[in-house]
Design a protein around this motif. Structure first.
Motif, PDB file in Angstrom:
ATOM      1  N   UNK A   1       9.061  18.344 -17.741  1.00  0.00           N
ATOM      2  CA  UNK A   1      10.554  18.305 -17.254  1.00  0.00           C
ATOM      3  C   UNK A   1      10.704  17.824 -15.916  1.00  0.00           C
ATOM      4  N   UNK A   2       9.826  17.129 -15.322  1.00  0.00           N
ATOM      5  CA  UNK A   2      10.802  16.978 -14.097  1.00  0.00           C
ATOM      6  C   UNK A   2       9.826  15.856 -13.666  1.00  0.00           C
ATOM      7  N   UNK A   3       9.178  14.612 -14.165  1.00  0.00           N
ATOM      8  CA  UNK A   3       9.290  13.741 -13.961  1.00  0.00           C
ATOM      9  C   UNK A   3       9.987  12.338 -14.656  1.00  0.00           C
ATOM     10  N   UNK A   4       9.692  11.884 -13.214  1.00  0.00           N
ATOM     11  CA  UNK A   4      10.555  10.993 -13.650  1.00  0.00           C
ATOM     12  C   UNK A   4      10.330   9.406 -14.536  1.00  0.00           C
ATOM     13  N   UNK A   5      10.891   9.308 -15.913  1.00  0.00           N
ATOM     14  CA  UNK A   5      10.534   8.192 -16.413  1.00  0.00           C
ATOM     15  C   UNK A   5      11.350   6.913 -15.241  1.00  0.00           C
ATOM     16  N   UNK A   6      10.041   5.916 -14.906  1.00  0.00           N
ATOM     17  CA  UNK A   6      10.563   4.959 -13.738  1.00  0.00           C
ATOM     18  C   UNK A   6      11.140   3.646 -15.116  1.00  0.00           C
ATOM     19  N   UNK A   7      12.452   2.855 -14.901  1.00  0.00           N
ATOM     20  CA  UNK A   7      12.476   1.531 -15.956  1.00  0.00           C
ATOM     21  C   UNK A   7      12.577   0.400 -14.689  1.00  0.00           C
ATOM     22  N   UNK A   8      12.587   0.104 -13.867  1.00  0.00           N
ATOM     23  CA  UNK A   8      12.409  -0.951 -12.815  1.00  0.00           C
ATOM     24  C   UNK A   8      11.429  -0.845 -12.198  1.00  0.00           C
TER      25      UNK A   8
ATOM     26  N   UNK B   1      10.809   2.270  -8.346  1.00  0.00           N
ATOM     27  CA  UNK B   1      10.188   2.771  -8.104  1.00  0.00           C
ATOM     28  C   UNK B   1       9.658   2.373  -6.166  1.00  0.00           C
ATOM     29  N   UNK B   2      10.235   1.595  -6.215  1.00  0.00           N
ATOM     30  CA  UNK B   2       9.736   0.937  -4.469  1.00  0.00           C
ATOM     31  C   UNK B   2      10.805   1.370  -3.833  1.00  0.00           C
ATOM     32  N   UNK B   3      11.955   1.632  -4.543  1.00  0.00           N
ATOM     33  CA  UNK B   3      13.222   2.342  -3.691  1.00  0.00           C
ATOM     34  C   UNK B   3      13.591   4.002  -3.327  1.00  0.00           C
ATOM     35  N   UNK B   4      12.780   4.371  -4.568  1.00  0.00           N
ATOM     36  CA  UNK B   4      12.555   6.305  -4.550  1.00  0.00           C
ATOM     37  C   UNK B   4      11.532   5.797  -3.238  1.00  0.00           C
ATOM     38  N   UNK B   5      10.927   5.148  -3.463  1.00  0.00           N
ATOM     39  CA  UNK B   5       9.083   5.798  -2.489  1.00  0.00           C
ATOM     40  C   UNK B   5       9.798   6.038  -1.509  1.00  0.00           C
TER      41      UNK B   5
ATOM     42  N   UNK C   1       0.905  -1.710  -0.234  1.00  0.00           N
ATOM     43  CA  UNK C   1      -0.186   0.199  -0.231  1.00  0.00           C
ATOM     44  C   UNK C   1       1.005   1.038  -0.066  1.00  0.00           C
ATOM     45  N   UNK C   2       2.172   1.094   0.166  1.00  0.00           N
ATOM     46  CA  UNK C   2       2.850   2.237   1.028  1.00  0.00           C
ATOM     47  C   UNK C   2       4.005   2.686  -0.176  1.00  0.00           C
ATOM     48  N   UNK C   3       4.913   1.614  -1.555  1.00  0.00           N
ATOM     49  CA  UNK C   3       5.043   1.909  -2.240  1.00  0.00           C
ATOM     50  C   UNK C   3       5.315   0.156  -3.687  1.00  0.00           C
ATOM     51  N   UNK C   4       4.715   0.318  -3.013  1.00  0.00           N
ATOM     52  CA  UNK C   4       4.697  -1.059  -4.690  1.00  0.00           C
ATOM     53  C   UNK C   4       4.314  -0.399  -5.602  1.00  0.00           C
ATOM     54  N   UNK C   5       4.674  -0.780  -7.192  1.00  0.00           N
ATOM     55  CA  UNK C   5       4.500   0.589  -8.345  1.00  0.00           C
ATOM     56  C   UNK C   5       3.324  -0.535  -8.461  1.00  0.00           C
ATOM     57  N   UNK C   6       2.018   0.297  -9.742  1.00  0.00           N
ATOM     58  CA  UNK C   6       1.281  -0.330  -9.736  1.00  0.00           C
ATOM     59  C   UNK C   6       1.179  -2.071 -10.744  1.00  0.00           C
TER      60      UNK C   6
ATOM     61  N   UNK D   1       4.106   5.671 -15.627  1.00  0.00           N
ATOM     62  CA  UNK D   1       4.229   5.354 -14.480  1.00  0.00           C
ATOM     63  C   UNK D   1       4.906   6.270 -13.663  1.00  0.00           C
ATOM     64  N   UNK D   2       5.984   7.038 -14.253  1.00  0.00           N
ATOM     65  CA  UNK D   2       6.594   8.431 -13.692  1.00  0.00           C
ATOM     66  C   UNK D   2       5.752   9.325 -12.784  1.00  0.00           C
ATOM     67  N   UNK D   3       4.730   9.998 -13.566  1.00  0.00           N
ATOM     68  CA  UNK D   3       3.313  10.344 -13.662  1.00  0.00           C
ATOM     69  C   UNK D   3       2.842  10.166 -11.956  1.00  0.00           C
ATOM     70  N   UNK D   4       2.735   8.721 -12.188  1.00  0.00           N
ATOM     71  CA  UNK D   4       1.213   7.984 -11.291  1.00  0.00           C
ATOM     72  C   UNK D   4       2.728   8.157  -9.838  1.00  0.00           C
ATOM     73  N   UNK D   5       4.085   7.816 -10.268  1.00  0.00           N
ATOM     74  CA  UNK D   5       4.914   7.959  -8.868  1.00  0.00           C
ATOM     75  C   UNK D   5       5.055   9.731  -8.277  1.00  0.00           C
TER      76      UNK D   5
END
Length: 435
Positions: free
Chosen positions: A375-382, A386-390, A217-222, A360-364
Motif C-alpha cells: 500500500x505504499x509503493x508508488x507506481x512509476x509512470x514516467x 523516477x529521476x526527480x523523486x530519486x 548510477x545514482x538516479x536513472x530508472x532501469x 518499477x515502483x518496487x525497484x525504486x
C-alpha cells in the motif's frame, strides 16, 4: 499511478452514494459508455487487450469486494448473470470438516462455521487450485464463500476476452468513422502528467556531459540505465534507443550543447570520426531540442508510450526492461542495482502479472531503502519522474529539490476510469459482458 494503487486511495467518503433511481441509472449509463470507449481503444493488439483486461478485472474485484458484506446484492448479481453456484449441504460440510479445514487457505474451525462451500469443477477455479487454496476431491474443488470472487472474476476475465476479440474483428468498420479514429488510434499513449520538456530540471541547475555517468548510477530508472550502459559498451545506439534516451536526458536538464558533447564523445570511441557524427547524427539531436525541421519541442517518453510503443528488435536496446527483457537478463540487471534476491522475486511477481509500472515502483523502493509494502509503493509512470523523486530523496537539502509537483500523473485510461471508480455502483448496476 497504477490502477491498484489508485483504488487503495479510495474510501467510502470519496464515493458517490446516490440512491435516487435516475441518478443510479445515469451513473450506470456513463460507466457503460466509458467501458466501451476503452474497449474500442484497447482491442487492437494482444498486448493492449491483455493489459486492459487486467485493469478491468482489478476494477471488478474492487467493486465486488465493496459489496461483500451485502449478501442480497451479491446474490442478485449472481442470479442476474446466470451463476449456478450451489452451496453444499450442512451434512456434507460437516462430513468433510477435517479435510476442508486442513486444505483450505487461511481456514480454521472458527471461520469454517461462518463460510459456505461451493462445489465446482476444478477448471472453474484453476488459480485457487494452482495456489493450493482449496480442497480437491474427484475433480471438484470446494471453494469457500470467502473465495467466491475468484470464481466470478475468472468468468469475467474470460467473457471480456471473448468480447474484445469480437470487437477487434469489427474494428475495420469503426475505422470508417473518422470522428472516432483520431482518438482511438492513440488513446493508450495519451499522458496527462508533467511532460518534462518545457522547463529546466527541477533537481539540477544544469547537467553537463561529465555528470551523466555518476547520475546514471545514482538516479536513472532501469530503462535508462540499460540504455546508458549499452551505449558505453557499444558506443552506439539504434534510432529508437537514441530517441528514448536522448529525450530523457533533455528532460533531466542536459542542454543541447552538452547533449551533442555527450553523444559525440561516445560515438567517436567506436571508431567513428567527428565529421561522420556531425553529418549523420547531430541533426537528429538538434531536432529533438526543436532546433531543426518543424522546430517542435519534443518531450520525453512516458512509461505508457515506452511500454506500448515499438517493441525492440534484434540489436535494439530501447523499451521497458520489465516489459521487453527476458527474465534471466532482468534478474541480472536488478541484482546489479544491489537489490536483494527476495526483493527481486517480489518484483518478478509484478512483472508476471503485467504490472510493469508497479514493478518499477518496487525497484525504486528497494534501491532507495524505502518500504516495499503493497500500500505504499508508488507506481512509476514516467522515467523522469523516477529521476526527480530519486534526486529529492538523495539530496533533500538542496533548495532546487525542495518541491516536487503534486500533479497526479495519469494516462488517459485512468482519467476515464476516475469516474467509474469514484461513482459507487452496487453489483446490480454492473453489467457482465455476456454479449
Amino acid at each position: 499511478m497504477g490502477m491498484k494503487h489508485f483504488l487503495r486511495t479510495m474510501n467510502s467518503d470519496n464515493l458517490s452514494t446516490s440512491t435516487n433511481g435516475e441518478a443510479v441509472f445515469e451513473d450506470c449509463r456513463k460507466d457503460h459508455i466509458s467501458h466501451f470507449i476503452l474497449r474500442l481503444a484497447y482491442c487492437k493488439s494482444d498486448d493492449l487487450r491483455h493489459w486492459y483486461i487486467q485493469q478491468e478485472v482489478d476494477l471488478f474485484r474492487f467493486r465486488f469486494l465493496r459489496e461483500s458484506d451485502n449478501s442480497t446484492s451479491i446474490k442478485a448479481f449472481l442470479a442476474q448473470n446466470g451463476f449456478n453456484f450451489k452451496a453444499i449441504s450442512q451434512e456434507e460440510k460437516q462430513k468433510l470438516r477435517k479435510e476442508l479445514v486442513s486444505s483450505t487457505y487461511e481456514m480454521n474451525n472458527g471461520s469454517f462455521d461462518s463460510n459456505y462451500f461451493y462445489k465446482v469443477h476444478f477448471t472453474a477455479a484453476l488459480d485457487l487450485v494452482r495456489s493450493r487454496k482449496v480442497y480437491l476431491k474427484c475433480g471438484y474443488a470446494y471453494v469457500p464463500s470467502s473465495e467466491l470472487l475468484s470464481l466470478v472474476a475468472n468468468v469475467f476475465r474470460l467473457e471480456l476476452s471473448k468480447a474484445l476479440a469480437r470487437t477487434a474483428r469489427m474494428f475495420p468498420v469503426i475505422e470508417e468513422q473518422q470522428r472516432l479514429l483520431w482518438m482511438l488510434n492513440h488513446i493508450n499513449e495519451w499522458y496527462l502528467g508533467d511532460d518534462y520538456g518545457n522547463k529546466k530540471s527541477k533537481t539540477r541547475d544544469g547537467i553537463t556531459a561529465d555528470m551523466i555517468n555518476p547520475l546514471c548510477q545514482e538516479s536513472f530508472p532501469p530503462c535508462m540505465q540499460h540504455l546508458h550502459y549499452a551505449l558505453k559498451a557499444d558506443h552506439h545506439l539504434k534510432h529508437f534507443g537514441r530517441l528514448q534516451f536522448g529525450l530523457f536526458l533533455k528532460g533531466i536538464g542536459v542542454s543541447l550543447e552538452e547533449a551533442l558533447k555527450f553523444w559525440r564523445s561516445e560515438f567517436i570511441k567506436g571508431n567513428m570520426d567527428v565529421d561522420k557524427f556531425d553529418k549523420q547524427y547531430a541533426y537528429a539531436i538538434r531536432h529533438n531540442y526543436g532546433k531543426e525541421g518543424k522546430r517542435t519541442n519534443y518531450t520525453p517518453y512516458s512509461c505508457m508510450k515506452i511500454i506500448m510503443g515499438n517493441p525492440p528488435g534484434a540489436g535494439d536496446q530501447h523499451g521497458c526492461p520489465f516489459r521487453h527483457t527476458r527474465t534471466d537478463v532482468l534478474v541480472q540487471q536488478l541484482k546489479a542495482m544491489k537489490i536483494s534476491s527476495t526483493q527481486v522475486d517480489e518484483v518478478l511477481v509484478k512483472v508476471k502479472s503485467n504490472h510493469y509500472q508497479h514493478a518499477c515502483g518496487m525497484c525504486f523502493a528497494a534501491v532507495h531503502k524505502q518500504s516495499s509494502a503493497e500500500d505504499t509503493v508508488l507506481a512509476i509512470d514516467h522515467p523522469n519522474q523516477y529521476f526527480e523523486l530519486s534526486q529529492k530523496i538523495l539530496h533533500p537539502q538542496k533548495p532546487s529539490t525542495s518541491t516536487i509537483p503534486r500533479t497526479m500523473r495519469v494516462n488517459i485510461f485512468l482519467f476515464v476510469y476516475f469516474y467509474r471508480v469514484a461513482t459507487h455502483l452496487n453489483m446490480s448496476g454492473i453489467f457482465f459482458l455476456k454479449s
